[in-house]
Motif scaffolding. Structure first.
Motif, PDB file in Angstrom:
ATOM      1  N   GLN A  50      -3.737 -17.234  28.133  1.00  0.00           N
ATOM      2  CA  GLN A  50      -3.604 -17.042  26.322  1.00  0.00           C
ATOM      3  C   GLN A  50      -1.896 -16.861  26.426  1.00  0.00           C
ATOM      4  O   GLN A  50      -1.765 -17.997  25.110  1.00  0.00           O
ATOM      5  N   GLN A  51      -0.994 -16.530  27.250  1.00  0.00           N
ATOM      6  CA  GLN A  51       0.440 -16.794  26.819  1.00  0.00           C
ATOM      7  C   GLN A  51       0.689 -18.066  27.428  1.00  0.00           C
ATOM      8  O   GLN A  51       1.978 -18.681  26.594  1.00  0.00           O
ATOM      9  N   LEU A  52       0.005 -18.805  28.159  1.00  0.00           N
ATOM     10  CA  LEU A  52       0.581 -20.212  28.815  1.00  0.00           C
ATOM     11  C   LEU A  52       0.208 -21.328  27.779  1.00  0.00           C
ATOM     12  O   LEU A  52       0.569 -21.979  27.209  1.00  0.00           O
ATOM     13  N   LEU A  53      -0.801 -20.657  26.945  1.00  0.00           N
ATOM     14  CA  LEU A  53      -1.440 -21.919  25.810  1.00  0.00           C
ATOM     15  C   LEU A  53      -0.450 -22.262  24.557  1.00  0.00           C
ATOM     16  O   LEU A  53      -0.217 -22.646  24.432  1.00  0.00           O
ATOM     17  N   GLU A  54      -0.137 -20.519  24.208  1.00  0.00           N
ATOM     18  CA  GLU A  54       0.853 -20.634  23.340  1.00  0.00           C
ATOM     19  C   GLU A  54       2.186 -20.551  23.079  1.00  0.00           C
ATOM     20  O   GLU A  54       3.153 -21.594  22.394  1.00  0.00           O
ATOM     21  N   LYS A  55       2.812 -20.282  24.757  1.00  0.00           N
ATOM     22  CA  LYS A  55       4.584 -21.097  25.294  1.00  0.00           C
ATOM     23  C   LYS A  55       4.498 -21.757  26.015  1.00  0.00           C
ATOM     24  O   LYS A  55       5.422 -22.813  25.711  1.00  0.00           O
ATOM     25  N   GLY A  56       3.366 -22.185  26.514  1.00  0.00           N
ATOM     26  CA  GLY A  56       3.838 -23.318  27.512  1.00  0.00           C
ATOM     27  C   GLY A  56       4.262 -22.923  29.095  1.00  0.00           C
ATOM     28  O   GLY A  56       4.360 -23.872  29.675  1.00  0.00           O
ATOM     29  N   GLU A  57       4.708 -22.117  29.304  1.00  0.00           N
ATOM     30  CA  GLU A  57       5.179 -20.837  30.785  1.00  0.00           C
ATOM     31  C   GLU A  57       4.692 -19.826  30.174  1.00  0.00           C
ATOM     32  O   GLU A  57       5.365 -18.873  29.026  1.00  0.00           O
ATOM     33  N   VAL A  58       4.624 -18.844  31.504  1.00  0.00           N
ATOM     34  CA  VAL A  58       4.343 -17.504  31.665  1.00  0.00           C
ATOM     35  C   VAL A  58       5.724 -17.590  33.219  1.00  0.00           C
ATOM     36  O   VAL A  58       5.357 -18.411  33.980  1.00  0.00           O
ATOM     37  N   ARG A  59       6.362 -16.810  33.046  1.00  0.00           N
ATOM     38  CA  ARG A  59       7.394 -16.371  34.390  1.00  0.00           C
ATOM     39  C   ARG A  59       7.748 -14.899  34.751  1.00  0.00           C
ATOM     40  O   ARG A  59       7.423 -13.985  33.181  1.00  0.00           O
ATOM     41  N   THR A  60       7.756 -14.750  35.530  1.00  0.00           N
ATOM     42  CA  THR A  60       7.419 -13.074  35.866  1.00  0.00           C
ATOM     43  C   THR A  60       8.697 -13.121  36.854  1.00  0.00           C
ATOM     44  O   THR A  60       9.109 -14.415  38.006  1.00  0.00           O
ATOM     45  N   GLN A  61      10.165 -12.414  37.029  1.00  0.00           N
ATOM     46  CA  GLN A  61      10.563 -12.503  38.127  1.00  0.00           C
ATOM     47  C   GLN A  61      11.319 -11.113  38.117  1.00  0.00           C
ATOM     48  O   GLN A  61      11.670 -10.737  37.119  1.00  0.00           O
ATOM     49  N   TYR A  62      11.569 -11.202  40.171  1.00  0.00           N
ATOM     50  CA  TYR A  62      11.656  -9.905  40.607  1.00  0.00           C
ATOM     51  C   TYR A  62      13.373  -9.553  41.350  1.00  0.00           C
ATOM     52  O   TYR A  62      12.830 -10.177  42.126  1.00  0.00           O
ATOM     53  N   PHE A  63      14.055  -8.456  40.969  1.00  0.00           N
ATOM     54  CA  PHE A  63      15.569  -8.650  41.939  1.00  0.00           C
ATOM     55  C   PHE A  63      15.733  -7.429  42.650  1.00  0.00           C
ATOM     56  O   PHE A  63      16.095  -6.419  41.782  1.00  0.00           O
ATOM     57  N   LYS A  64      15.547  -6.916  43.578  1.00  0.00           N
ATOM     58  CA  LYS A  64      15.921  -5.727  44.489  1.00  0.00           C
ATOM     59  C   LYS A  64      14.897  -4.696  43.774  1.00  0.00           C
ATOM     60  O   LYS A  64      15.518  -3.576  43.298  1.00  0.00           O
ATOM     61  N   GLU A  65      13.704  -5.194  43.573  1.00  0.00           N
ATOM     62  CA  GLU A  65      12.116  -4.022  43.122  1.00  0.00           C
ATOM     63  C   GLU A  65      11.309  -4.321  44.071  1.00  0.00           C
ATOM     64  O   GLU A  65      11.203  -5.315  45.387  1.00  0.00           O
ATOM     65  N   ASP A  66      10.222  -3.360  43.824  1.00  0.00           N
ATOM     66  CA  ASP A  66       9.498  -3.006  44.881  1.00  0.00           C
ATOM     67  C   ASP A  66       8.429  -4.059  44.643  1.00  0.00           C
ATOM     68  O   ASP A  66       6.899  -2.970  44.448  1.00  0.00           O
ATOM     69  N   VAL A  67       8.332  -5.100  44.174  1.00  0.00           N
ATOM     70  CA  VAL A  67       7.392  -5.674  44.009  1.00  0.00           C
ATOM     71  C   VAL A  67       7.135  -7.240  44.928  1.00  0.00           C
ATOM     72  O   VAL A  67       8.398  -7.818  44.873  1.00  0.00           O
ATOM     73  N   THR A  68       6.745  -7.296  46.100  1.00  0.00           N
ATOM     74  CA  THR A  68       6.878  -8.595  46.717  1.00  0.00           C
ATOM     75  C   THR A  68       5.740  -8.880  46.812  1.00  0.00           C
ATOM     76  O   THR A  68       5.367 -10.813  47.664  1.00  0.00           O
ATOM     77  N   ASP A  69       4.927  -9.207  45.921  1.00  0.00           N
ATOM     78  CA  ASP A  69       3.338 -10.101  46.272  1.00  0.00           C
ATOM     79  C   ASP A  69       3.546 -10.727  44.719  1.00  0.00           C
ATOM     80  O   ASP A  69       3.785 -10.843  43.246  1.00  0.00           O
ATOM     81  N   PHE A  70       3.080 -12.217  45.193  1.00  0.00           N
ATOM     82  CA  PHE A  70       2.926 -12.863  44.240  1.00  0.00           C
ATOM     83  C   PHE A  70       1.514 -12.645  42.887  1.00  0.00           C
ATOM     84  O   PHE A  70       0.067 -11.800  43.891  1.00  0.00           O
ATOM     85  N   THR A  71       1.240 -12.796  41.667  1.00  0.00           N
ATOM     86  CA  THR A  71      -0.169 -12.723  40.954  1.00  0.00           C
ATOM     87  C   THR A  71       0.185 -13.526  39.611  1.00  0.00           C
ATOM     88  O   THR A  71      -1.219 -13.306  39.752  1.00  0.00           O
ATOM     89  N   LEU A  72       0.581 -14.715  39.381  1.00  0.00           N
ATOM     90  CA  LEU A  72       0.516 -15.636  38.731  1.00  0.00           C
ATOM     91  C   LEU A  72      -0.643 -17.069  39.156  1.00  0.00           C
ATOM     92  O   LEU A  72      -1.046 -17.589  38.516  1.00  0.00           O
ATOM     93  N   PHE A  73      -0.622 -16.600  40.350  1.00  0.00           N
ATOM     94  CA  PHE A  73      -0.681 -18.272  41.250  1.00  0.00           C
ATOM     95  C   PHE A  73      -2.938 -18.346  41.108  1.00  0.00           C
ATOM     96  O   PHE A  73      -2.861 -17.632  40.198  1.00  0.00           O
ATOM     97  N   PRO A  74      -3.039 -19.297  40.681  1.00  0.00           N
ATOM     98  CA  PRO A  74      -4.459 -19.994  40.425  1.00  0.00           C
ATOM     99  C   PRO A  74      -5.265 -18.848  41.341  1.00  0.00           C
ATOM    100  O   PRO A  74      -4.784 -19.063  42.262  1.00  0.00           O
ATOM    101  N   LYS A  75      -6.605 -18.157  40.778  1.00  0.00           N
ATOM    102  CA  LYS A  75      -7.168 -17.885  41.727  1.00  0.00           C
ATOM    103  C   LYS A  75      -8.243 -18.927  42.372  1.00  0.00           C
ATOM    104  O   LYS A  75      -9.534 -18.851  42.107  1.00  0.00           O
ATOM    105  N   THR A  76      -8.026 -20.137  43.279  1.00  0.00           N
ATOM    106  CA  THR A  76      -8.517 -20.871  43.549  1.00  0.00           C
ATOM    107  C   THR A  76      -8.790 -20.485  45.119  1.00  0.00           C
ATOM    108  O   THR A  76      -7.475 -19.491  45.519  1.00  0.00           O
ATOM    109  N   ASP A  77      -9.018 -20.965  46.485  1.00  0.00           N
ATOM    110  CA  ASP A  77      -9.349 -20.407  47.748  1.00  0.00           C
ATOM    111  C   ASP A  77      -7.185 -21.350  48.348  1.00  0.00           C
ATOM    112  O   ASP A  77      -6.764 -20.430  48.940  1.00  0.00           O
TER     113      ASP A  77
END
Length: 280
Positions: A50-77
């Motif tokens: 829904q955010q992508l539909l409204e804005k055309g882009e969705v972005r997350t960015q982490y720097f020196k935080e305890d976040v190393t996993d991706f979350t936005l990728f398509p849930k395909t193989d």
């Protein structure tokens, strides 16, 4: 892009009305998968789409935080596999993801997987692309040179490998970076009926002057393009590890975020140009 969002919004509304009417006039249809009816892209979390539909882009960015996993990728193989491409013991210090909605020119709903695959393997077409430098406040050349090579050891230029399917293809590439000089990469591809992914892994070191900014295997870009018929969903993720030097941290943190935008622009401009050429 705006027209695409309008078209998709109408589709969402129509699907919702259909679902409501189905519940009013026939409870026997209650087993219909609501997520599939609601969301033209069930491979993406509904709230994110829904955010992508409204804005055309969705972005997350982490720097020196305890976040190393991706979350936005398509849930395909292919998409899910991108979260497993970091191979180093030490975790990245920079993690960034972006999703982009790309409208297809014209009214055709046919899949463009072969075209998408050719573009993503056209390493030479990256030559000369630009990005916005946050530090210099202007557009700068990202790659002065970019091409496919026979091997990291020999480094001989060869034609881009654009024929056939990209599935399980692995190539080597040379790029002369406007900021970091000459570098070598390994690029691994996967391809399915309506999706193409590529994993770009640094094979030597990025230098900033005499300083080693990023060591080999400590920079990984992941790109995935999912063809949904009327539109494309493009995913770009980056994981990078670099030393804790304040001026270098600030430069690289901004630089890699800008490069994600440049990779999107490179793909979209080549895709739109190819589609427009087809229609003539």
């Amino acid at each position: 892009m705006i027209e695409s969002r309008k078209r998709l919004a109408s589709a969402l509304l129509g699907c919702f009305c259909f679902f409501v009417m189905g519940n009013v006039f026939g409870q026997e249809n209650a087993s219909v998968k609501v997520s599939s009816e609601w969301n033209p892209c069930p491979e993406i979390d509904e709230a994110i789409f829904q955010q992508l539909l409204e804005k055309g882009e969705v972005r997350t960015q982490y720097f020196k935080e305890d976040v190393t996993d991706f979350t936005l990728f398509p849930k395909t193989d292919l998409g899910t596999a991108l979260d497993k491409t970091w191979t180093e013991e030490k975790e990245p210090v920079f993690v960034s993801e972006s999703l982009f909605l790309i409208d297809k020119p014209g009214d055709s709903d046919e899949l463009d997987t072969e075209l998408i695959s050719r573009i993503m393997r056209s390493i030479s077409s990256m030559e000369g692309i630009e990005y916005y430098s946050n530090s210099d406040k202007k557009m700068k050349t990202l790659y002065y040179q970019s091409y496919t090579i026979d091997s990291i050891e020999d480094g001989n230029r060869i034609p881009d490998k654009t024929g056939g399917s990209a599935d399980n293809l692995s190539i080597c590439a040379f790029q002369e970076d406007g900021s970091f000089g000459e570098n070598y990469y390994q690029i691994d591809y996967r391809q399915s009926e309506n999706e193409v992914s590529m994993v770009i892994r640094l094979q030597d070191s990025l230098k900033y002057g005499i300083i080693t900014a990023v060591k080999a295997n400590n920079l990984v870009f992941n790109i995935d393009v999912l063809d949904k018929g009327q539109y494309l969903v493009m995913y770009i993720g980056a994981k990078v590890r670099f030393p804790a030097i304040s001026f270098l941290e600030n430069k690289l943190n901004k630089s890699f975020g800008a490069r994600i935008a440049a990779l999107h622009d490179w793909f979209e401009s080549n895709y739109i140009s190819a589609k427009e050429a087809e229609s003539k």
